[in-house]
Motif scaffolding. Structure first.
Motif, short mmCIF file in Angstrom:
data_model
loop_
_atom_site.label_atom_id
_atom_site.label_comp_id
_atom_site.label_asym_id
_atom_site.label_seq_id
_atom_site.Cartn_x
_atom_site.Cartn_y
_atom_site.Cartn_z
N THR A 162 0.85 -1.20 0.00
CA THR A 162 0.00 0.00 0.00
C THR A 162 0.88 1.24 0.00
N ALA A 163 0.31 2.36 -0.43
CA ALA A 163 1.06 3.63 -0.42
C ALA A 163 1.43 4.01 1.01
N GLU A 164 0.51 3.77 1.94
CA GLU A 164 0.78 4.11 3.34
C GLU A 164 1.92 3.28 3.91
N GLY A 165 1.96 2.02 3.55
CA GLY A 165 3.03 1.15 4.02
C GLY A 165 4.38 1.54 3.46
N CYS A 166 4.41 1.93 2.19
CA CYS A 166 5.66 2.41 1.60
C CYS A 166 6.14 3.66 2.31
N VAL B 273 3.43 -4.55 -8.34
CA VAL B 273 4.04 -3.52 -9.20
C VAL B 273 4.22 -2.20 -8.48
N MET B 274 3.16 -1.66 -7.93
CA MET B 274 3.25 -0.30 -7.37
C MET B 274 4.16 -0.23 -6.15
N PHE C 109 -3.38 -7.24 -7.27
CA PHE C 109 -2.10 -7.75 -7.73
C PHE C 109 -1.21 -6.60 -8.23
N TRP C 110 -1.81 -5.64 -8.90
CA TRP C 110 -1.04 -4.52 -9.43
C TRP C 110 -0.44 -3.68 -8.29
N ALA D 224 5.24 -6.62 -16.02
CA ALA D 224 5.31 -5.18 -15.78
C ALA D 224 6.55 -4.83 -14.95
N LEU D 225 6.89 -5.69 -13.98
CA LEU D 225 8.09 -5.45 -13.17
C LEU D 225 9.34 -5.41 -14.03
#
Length: 264
Positions: free
Chosen positions: A69-73, A114-115, A109-110, A160-161
């Motif tokens: 997640t964005a928050e985790g990053c 990937v993100m 999954f994305w 994609a990676l």
């Protein structure tokens, strides 16, 4: 060849078990100060204890964060603002009939596969470029080239990676920072062992026989003819993180036992 990563700091995502923990342990053995990243304190602490015992190092640390997640990053970046080596190992997989894969599952999954790598690469590559040295790795899969019909969404995310890895390598050209992807094949991780055990129970065979059957039926082009050990994948990662691999960048490095029918 003696790989010495003394003085280097490394972050390995999804490293509380399997390939991720093997990579973290290998980097620690080579002298790097490693950060384990996982979603729960219990899993992180267990992985740290295993790493410290196996690598005979007491300087490894852990961060609890869901970097899918964005928050985790953001939480990981706040806890560890800089790193010399970033291994984006976090990933999820699972078989699903293509026509039953809805938008939510595709997006899940994305985001994870990937993100997470996009967000962390975007942050840590800046510092590496400024310092003139760094190693970024993306753990892809042979499924990126050999898209499995039972896991199209997984294969697409891993493909994609590879695109991300190649693109970021070009962005960082001439900077002293290398970016590569690693493509494991079937590997004897906890998840894979459980999957083989479940399939073995369904078919009334032993776990070892099930691995053989799985390869024959699902990866018949395998030249290795067995599942790899996580340490075998980790060996490639440790080398690519090393000073000796300074001329290898923008590459897709296969540790998949010859499954992919290509000589390139």
């Amino acid at each position: 060849m003696k790989i010495d990563l003394s003085g280097k700091t490394a972050i390995v995502t999804g490293s509380t078990g399997g390939i991720g923990l093997a990579i973290a342990t290998g980097l620690a053995r080579a002298g790097a100060t490693v950060t384990i990243v996982g979603r729960t304190r219990a899993r992180v602490d267990t992985a740290l204890a295993a790493l410290r015992e196996t690598a005979n190092r007491d300087d490894a640390t852990g961060v609890v964060a869901d970097v899918g997640t964005a928050e985790g990053c953001a939480a990981l970046v706040a806890a560890r603002p800089d790193a010399d080596i970033l291994v984006n190992n976090l990933g999820i997989y699972g078989a699903q009939e293509f026509f039953d894969i809805d938008d939510a599952l595709w997006d899940g999954f994305w985001q994870v596969n990937v993100m997470s790598g996009v967000r962390l690469g975007r942050h840590y590559a800046r510092g590496m470029r400024e310092r003139g040295w760094g190693r970024i790795q993306y753990i892809s899969s042979e499924s990126a080239l050999n898209i499995p019909t039972e896991m199209v969404h997984y294969g697409v995310s891993k493909a994609a990676l590879q695109g991300l890895s190649r693109g970021l390598a070009k962005v960082l050209a001439g900077s002293g920072v290398t970016v590569n992807s690693i493509l494991p094949g079937p590997t004897r991780t906890e998840g894979a062992v459980q999957m083989m055990a479940d399939l073995a129970a369904e078919r009334g065979v032993g776990a070892a026989e099930m691995e053989t059957l799985f390869l024959a039926e699902n990866r018949p082009s395998s030249l290795l003819r067995r599942f790899a050990d996580p340490d075998e994948v980790a060996a490639m990662s440790v080398y690519i993180a090393s000073p000796q691999a300074s001329a290898t960048t923008g590459a897709a490095l296969r540790v998949e036992g010859g499954i992919v029918e290509s000589i390139a």
